[in-house]
Motif scaffolding. Structure first.
Motif, short mmCIF file in Angstrom:
data_model
loop_
_atom_site.label_atom_id
_atom_site.label_comp_id
_atom_site.label_asym_id
_atom_site.label_seq_id
_atom_site.Cartn_x
_atom_site.Cartn_y
_atom_site.Cartn_z
N VAL A 1 15.10 -28.66 46.50
CA VAL A 1 13.65 -28.44 46.44
C VAL A 1 13.02 -28.80 47.78
O VAL A 1 12.16 -28.07 48.31
CB VAL A 1 13.02 -29.25 45.29
CG1 VAL A 1 11.50 -29.18 45.37
CG2 VAL A 1 13.51 -28.72 43.94
N VAL A 2 13.43 -29.92 48.35
CA VAL A 2 12.86 -30.34 49.64
C VAL A 2 13.22 -29.33 50.74
O VAL A 2 12.40 -29.02 51.60
CB VAL A 2 13.35 -31.75 50.01
CG1 VAL A 2 12.83 -32.16 51.38
CG2 VAL A 2 12.89 -32.75 48.96
N LEU A 3 14.41 -28.78 50.69
CA LEU A 3 14.84 -27.80 51.70
C LEU A 3 14.04 -26.51 51.63
O LEU A 3 14.03 -25.73 52.60
CB LEU A 3 16.33 -27.50 51.55
CG LEU A 3 17.27 -28.56 52.14
CD1 LEU A 3 18.70 -28.34 51.67
CD2 LEU A 3 17.20 -28.54 53.67
N LEU A 4 13.35 -26.26 50.50
CA LEU A 4 12.47 -25.09 50.43
C LEU A 4 11.38 -25.16 51.51
O LEU A 4 10.84 -24.13 51.92
CB LEU A 4 11.82 -24.99 49.05
CG LEU A 4 12.76 -24.65 47.89
CD1 LEU A 4 11.98 -24.72 46.57
CD2 LEU A 4 13.37 -23.26 48.07
N GLY A 5 11.09 -26.36 51.97
CA GLY A 5 10.11 -26.51 53.03
C GLY A 5 10.54 -25.90 54.35
O GLY A 5 9.69 -25.67 55.23
N ASP B 1 15.48 -37.17 55.58
CA ASP B 1 14.54 -38.14 56.13
C ASP B 1 13.26 -38.15 55.30
O ASP B 1 12.70 -39.23 55.01
CB ASP B 1 14.22 -37.80 57.59
CG ASP B 1 13.17 -38.73 58.18
OD1 ASP B 1 13.46 -39.93 58.34
OD2 ASP B 1 12.05 -38.26 58.46
N ALA B 2 12.78 -36.96 54.90
CA ALA B 2 11.56 -36.88 54.10
C ALA B 2 11.76 -37.54 52.74
O ALA B 2 10.87 -38.24 52.23
CB ALA B 2 11.13 -35.43 53.93
N LEU B 3 12.93 -37.34 52.12
CA LEU B 3 13.21 -38.01 50.84
C LEU B 3 13.20 -39.52 51.01
O LEU B 3 12.68 -40.24 50.14
CB LEU B 3 14.57 -37.55 50.30
CG LEU B 3 14.59 -36.20 49.58
CD1 LEU B 3 16.02 -35.76 49.30
CD2 LEU B 3 13.80 -36.28 48.27
N VAL C 1 8.93 -35.85 45.37
CA VAL C 1 9.82 -34.83 45.95
C VAL C 1 8.98 -33.69 46.52
O VAL C 1 9.29 -33.15 47.60
CB VAL C 1 10.82 -34.32 44.89
CG1 VAL C 1 11.56 -33.07 45.39
CG2 VAL C 1 11.82 -35.41 44.54
N GLN C 2 7.91 -33.31 45.83
CA GLN C 2 7.04 -32.25 46.33
C GLN C 2 6.39 -32.64 47.66
O GLN C 2 6.22 -31.81 48.55
CB GLN C 2 5.97 -31.90 45.30
CG GLN C 2 6.49 -31.13 44.10
CD GLN C 2 6.74 -29.65 44.42
OE1 GLN C 2 7.02 -29.27 45.55
NE2 GLN C 2 6.63 -28.82 43.42
N LEU D 1 6.26 -32.25 53.66
CA LEU D 1 6.46 -32.85 54.98
C LEU D 1 7.57 -32.16 55.75
O LEU D 1 7.49 -31.99 56.98
CB LEU D 1 6.76 -34.35 54.83
CG LEU D 1 5.62 -35.20 54.28
CD1 LEU D 1 6.10 -36.63 54.03
CD2 LEU D 1 4.43 -35.19 55.23
N THR D 2 8.61 -31.73 55.04
CA THR D 2 9.71 -31.00 55.67
C THR D 2 9.24 -29.66 56.21
O THR D 2 9.82 -29.11 57.15
CB THR D 2 10.86 -30.81 54.66
OG1 THR D 2 11.29 -32.10 54.20
CG2 THR D 2 12.05 -30.10 55.28
#
Length: 280
Positions: free
Chosen positions: A106-110, A131-133, A157-158, A163-164
């Motif tokens: 989900v974070v990599l969607l950024g 790093d964002a997590l 997580v969102q 941020l990513t």
């Protein structure tokens, strides 16, 4: 600060005469506001005042009936979708629970706005995501399935995903929803330390007073006040907009406004009767 008092270089977010209606009912009515560059602007107001709708229009998730949104001098409506996604990230109040993805996925969607359709995640992308997590206190949840996370965990997580995305503008709709006090404070501290132009709808007025540099008050779809928390969060405004009786003091540590609310007179418990002592 009003829209007429913006910086000369056009930086930050500016909303000009924006209106949006649904089924003949006006939800946002000729709103004019500024979110100063590099600062947190709090969007406050009672339930149903149009905060979420206004944020959706800012993020181009809803098309306004009229008006314009400018980000750092660019008309948001004219930006290509990929360009918009590189410049603006959204953290919505509710996120779906049926995703068959891990928190890291989900974070990599950024990073999607920076890749071609067939391009895989790079090592640099994963490093940014991890790093964002860590920054949102979710480093140990990277491999957890999204559907198993609590509402507060999903919210963090969102934010990590946003941020990513490395945007210039962060749009947050009730970012502290589902969060306990500790994580609410940590999340807003992280937003402040990110140094991005941010606009956040907040229900907790003490959080708005503590973290926002600029606040805009909505009532029935119209912006009725804007300025610093010290200037805006007065007992008179709180009585007029929220219909509550409140004292506004000063926080002993931060120097920011500190709001204390009083229940209606009819709801106050009776004062205890004075105790009588018998002579012994």
């Amino acid at each position: 600060m009003t829209a007429a008092e913006t910086t000369q270089d056009g930086s930050g977010l500016r909303v000009h005469d924006l209106s949006w209606s649904a089924r003949g009912t006006v939800i946002v009515d000729d709103v004019e506001l500024t979110a100063p560059a590099g600062r947190i602007t709090g969007l406050i107001g009672p339930n149903g005042s149009g905060k979420t709708t206004l944020l959706r229009a800012v993020a181009r998730l809803a098309r306004p009936d009229r008006g314009a949104v400018h980000l750092d001098g660019s008309d948001v409506a004219r930006l290509r979708r990929r360009e918009l996604a590189r410049r603006l990230a959204v953290v919505e109040q509710h996120a779906g629970t049926d995703l068959d993805m891990t928190a890291l996925d989900v974070v990599l969607l950024g990073r999607t706005p920076y890749r071609t359709a067939l391009q895989a995640d790079s090592g640099a992308d994963r490093a940014l995501a991890l790093d964002a997590l860590a920054r949102v206190d979710m480093a140990g949840f990277a491999a957890r399935k999204w559907s198993t996370l609590s509402g507060g965990e999903r919210q963090r997580v969102q934010l990590a995903r946003a941020l990513t995305q490395q945007p210039g503008l962060l749009v947050l709709d009730e970012p502290t929803n589902h969060l306990d006090v500790s994580h609410a404070l940590s999340l807003l501290t992280l937003v402040r330390e990110a140094g991005l132009t941010s606009i956040a709808a907040l229900h907790d007025l003490n959080l708005a007073a503590m973290f926002c540099d600029h606040v805009v008050v909505l009532r029935r779809g119209r912006a009725v006040a804007a300025g610093s928390p010290h200037d805006v969060l007065t007992p008179e405004l709180l009585r007029d907009v929220y219909e509550v009786d409140a004292d506004v003091g000063t926080h002993p540590r931060t120097g920011r406004p500190l709001l204390t609310f009083h229940p209606p007179a009819a709801s106050q418990p009776p004062a205890p009767a004075p105790s009588s002592q018998e002579d012994s």
